[in-house]
Scaffold this active site. Structure first.
Site, PDB file in Angstrom:
ATOM      1  N   ASP A  13       1.209  -1.274   0.150  1.00 54.72           N
ATOM      2  CA  ASP A  13       0.226   0.067   0.188  1.00 54.72           C
ATOM      3  C   ASP A  13       0.846   0.950  -0.249  1.00 54.72           C
ATOM      4  O   ASP A  13       2.039   0.926   0.483  1.00 54.72           O
ATOM      5  CB  ASP A  13      -0.995  -0.522   0.815  1.00 54.72           C
ATOM      6  CG  ASP A  13      -1.824   1.332   1.410  1.00 54.72           C
ATOM      7  OD1 ASP A  13      -2.255   1.610   0.535  1.00 54.72           O
ATOM      8  OD2 ASP A  13      -1.642   1.693   2.761  1.00 54.72           O
ATOM      9  N   LEU A  14       0.511   2.450  -0.554  1.00 60.97           N
ATOM     10  CA  LEU A  14       1.628   3.809  -0.307  1.00 60.97           C
ATOM     11  C   LEU A  14       1.546   4.469   0.900  1.00 60.97           C
ATOM     12  O   LEU A  14       2.162   4.852   1.143  1.00 60.97           O
ATOM     13  CB  LEU A  14       0.948   4.705  -2.236  1.00 60.97           C
ATOM     14  CG  LEU A  14       1.408   5.814  -1.908  1.00 60.97           C
ATOM     15  CD1 LEU A  14       3.193   5.114  -2.411  1.00 60.97           C
ATOM     16  CD2 LEU A  14       1.467   6.348  -3.273  1.00 60.97           C
ATOM     17  N   ASP A  15      -0.306   5.292   0.749  1.00 63.41           N
ATOM     18  CA  ASP A  15      -0.259   6.148   1.735  1.00 63.41           C
ATOM     19  C   ASP A  15      -0.473   6.018   3.289  1.00 63.41           C
ATOM     20  O   ASP A  15      -1.233   4.265   3.363  1.00 63.41           O
ATOM     21  CB  ASP A  15      -1.510   6.525   1.420  1.00 63.41           C
ATOM     22  CG  ASP A  15      -2.166   7.849   3.435  1.00 63.41           C
ATOM     23  OD1 ASP A  15      -1.167   8.339   3.234  1.00 63.41           O
ATOM     24  OD2 ASP A  15      -3.275   7.660   3.419  1.00 63.41           O
ATOM     25  N   THR A  21       0.906  10.412   3.264  1.00 63.00           N
ATOM     26  CA  THR A  21       0.629  11.592   2.009  1.00 63.00           C
ATOM     27  C   THR A  21      -0.629  11.741   2.918  1.00 63.00           C
ATOM     28  O   THR A  21      -1.362  12.921   2.506  1.00 63.00           O
ATOM     29  CB  THR A  21       0.493  10.645   0.734  1.00 63.00           C
ATOM     30  OG1 THR A  21      -0.073   9.474   1.124  1.00 63.00           O
ATOM     31  CG2 THR A  21       1.946  11.151   0.101  1.00 63.00           C
ATOM     32  N   SER A 118      -2.246   0.269  -4.524  1.00 59.70           N
ATOM     33  CA  SER A 118      -2.650   1.044  -3.716  1.00 59.70           C
ATOM     34  C   SER A 118      -3.993   2.061  -4.313  1.00 59.70           C
ATOM     35  O   SER A 118      -4.598   2.090  -6.120  1.00 59.70           O
ATOM     36  CB  SER A 118      -1.809   2.862  -4.036  1.00 59.70           C
ATOM     37  OG  SER A 118      -2.445   3.739  -3.257  1.00 59.70           O
ATOM     38  N   LYS A 149     -10.849  -1.036  -2.406  1.00 63.02           N
ATOM     39  CA  LYS A 149     -10.480  -2.236  -0.684  1.00 63.02           C
ATOM     40  C   LYS A 149     -11.300  -1.768   0.182  1.00 63.02           C
ATOM     41  O   LYS A 149     -12.147  -0.662   0.803  1.00 63.02           O
ATOM     42  CB  LYS A 149      -9.519  -1.565  -0.024  1.00 63.02           C
ATOM     43  CG  LYS A 149      -7.761  -2.041  -0.971  1.00 63.02           C
ATOM     44  CD  LYS A 149      -6.828  -1.403   0.320  1.00 63.02           C
ATOM     45  CE  LYS A 149      -5.379  -1.040  -1.073  1.00 63.02           C
ATOM     46  NZ  LYS A 149      -4.830  -0.143  -0.635  1.00 63.02           N
ATOM     47  N   ASP A 174      -2.007  -0.622   6.088  1.00 62.72           N
ATOM     48  CA  ASP A 174      -1.787   0.680   7.180  1.00 62.72           C
ATOM     49  C   ASP A 174      -3.601   0.773   7.872  1.00 62.72           C
ATOM     50  O   ASP A 174      -3.849   1.372   8.874  1.00 62.72           O
ATOM     51  CB  ASP A 174      -1.280   1.860   7.001  1.00 62.72           C
ATOM     52  CG  ASP A 174      -2.200   2.331   6.222  1.00 62.72           C
ATOM     53  OD1 ASP A 174      -2.374   2.730   5.163  1.00 62.72           O
ATOM     54  OD2 ASP A 174      -2.283   4.148   6.323  1.00 62.72           O
TER      55      ASP A 174
HETATM   56  P1  B16 Z   1      -6.143  10.037  -4.469  1.00 60.39           P
HETATM   57  P2  B16 Z   1      -4.079   4.214   0.345  1.00 60.39           P
HETATM   58  C1  B16 Z   1      -5.343   6.137  -0.026  1.00 60.39           C
HETATM   59  O1  B16 Z   1      -4.018   5.618  -0.231  1.00 60.39           O
HETATM   60  C2  B16 Z   1      -5.252   6.849   0.993  1.00 60.39           C
HETATM   61  O2  B16 Z   1      -5.176   6.345   2.066  1.00 60.39           O
HETATM   62  C3  B16 Z   1      -6.751   7.456   0.984  1.00 60.39           C
HETATM   63  O3  B16 Z   1      -6.865   8.877   1.614  1.00 60.39           O
HETATM   64  C4  B16 Z   1      -7.228   8.436  -0.305  1.00 60.39           C
HETATM   65  O4  B16 Z   1      -8.086   9.106  -0.637  1.00 60.39           O
HETATM   66  C5  B16 Z   1      -6.778   7.605  -1.960  1.00 60.39           C
HETATM   67  O5  B16 Z   1      -5.885   7.093  -0.932  1.00 60.39           O
HETATM   68  C6  B16 Z   1      -7.032   8.041  -3.155  1.00 60.39           C
HETATM   69  O6  B16 Z   1      -6.537   8.310  -3.045  1.00 60.39           O
HETATM   70  O7  B16 Z   1      -7.596  11.153  -4.268  1.00 60.39           O
HETATM   71  O8  B16 Z   1      -5.066  10.249  -4.445  1.00 60.39           O
HETATM   72  O9  B16 Z   1      -7.271   8.663  -5.908  1.00 60.39           O
HETATM   73  O10 B16 Z   1      -3.620   4.318   1.340  1.00 60.39           O
HETATM   74  O11 B16 Z   1      -4.390   2.970  -0.656  1.00 60.39           O
HETATM   75  O12 B16 Z   1      -2.125   4.083  -0.743  1.00 60.39           O
HETATM   76 MG    MG Z   2      -2.992   2.945   3.465  1.00 56.79          MG
END
Ligand code: B16
Ligand code: MG
Length: 221
Positions: A13-15, A21, A118, A149, A174
């Protein structure tokens, strides 16, 4: 099948796992909520982790008791994303979370395949800004999946691109929704954070400096 490192896959996973982020997502969503006349807490923000952009917006509007049409929601999501992209465009290598770079390098050196899994549609920019992009054999993010997810789609696609069977994959997550996605995909899960928020994970560590390649391999043998 005999398991060697070449048929093991690690899906990250990234964030919240490789980079933080979440602080930028929080700031951008908070500013948007404030512009609509309400606020939400850091505790509420926890529930947005791992959740895709439109679902996050729906949850925030519900917290504020605000109703919007589909067209208005598109505008709001775009406004939030523009503010978020402005912030992540300034990210540097120093924002990679502790242990992440070393673990990715160690996995690569050991021949284990590495994919991103992610929900974010901005993963390309983040990986480029933080210098992590060359370490990945495959990238699956919010641009490549139709579900969010806890559906396992993002991780199953990653395993497919790596050419590794699901039961030979280890997911690093996470968010509870991400742990559920990995379990639904019949994969092992390393939770990053507090065990109480990561029910079902095979092991929980506070960051990626807390696990070695040998311990990861042992999870599937
Ligand atoms: P975006 P992950 C998720 O990243 C974030 O945890 C979540 O807060 C966010 O809304 C989602 O990505 C979408 O992000 O707006 O940049 O497309 O944890 O799956 O890496
Ligand atoms: Mg995450």
């Amino acid at each position: 099948m005999h398991i060697n490192n070449q048929n093991i896959g690690c899906l990250f996973d990234l964030d919240g796992v490789l980079v933080d982020t979440a602080v930028y997502h929080y700031k951008a969503w908070k500013d948007l909520a404030n512009s609509l006349g309400f606020d939400f807490t850091e505790a509420q923000n926890e529930h947005l982790k791992g959740v895709n952009r439109m679902r996050s917006l729906d949850m925030i509007l519900e917290w504020g008791g605000v109703e919007k049409t589909a067209a208005e929601k598109e505008v709001l999501a775009t406004t939030k994303n523009e503010a978020y992209v402005k912030m992540i465009s300034k990210m540097t290598e120093s924002e990679v979370l502790p242990g992440s770079l070393k673990l990715l390098q160690d996995l690569k050196a050991s021949g284990i395949k590495i994919a991103l899994g992610s929900a974010s549609k901005n993963s390309g920019l983040i990986l480029e800004r933080t210098g992590l992009a060359p370490l990945f054999d495959a990238i699956v993010d919010g641009n490549h999946v139709g579900t969010s997810k806890p559906d396992p789609e993002v991780f199953l696609k990653g395993a497919g691109l790596l050419g590794v069977e699901a039961q030979h994959c280890i997911v690093f997550e996470d968010a509870q929704a991400g742990v559920q996605a990995a379990i639904a995909g019949k994969m092992k899960v390393v939770g990053i954070g507090q065990a109480a928020n990561l029910m079902g994970a095979d092991v929980v560590i506070s960051d990626l400096s807390g696990i070695t390649v040998e311990e990861i391999v042992a999870l599937i043998k």
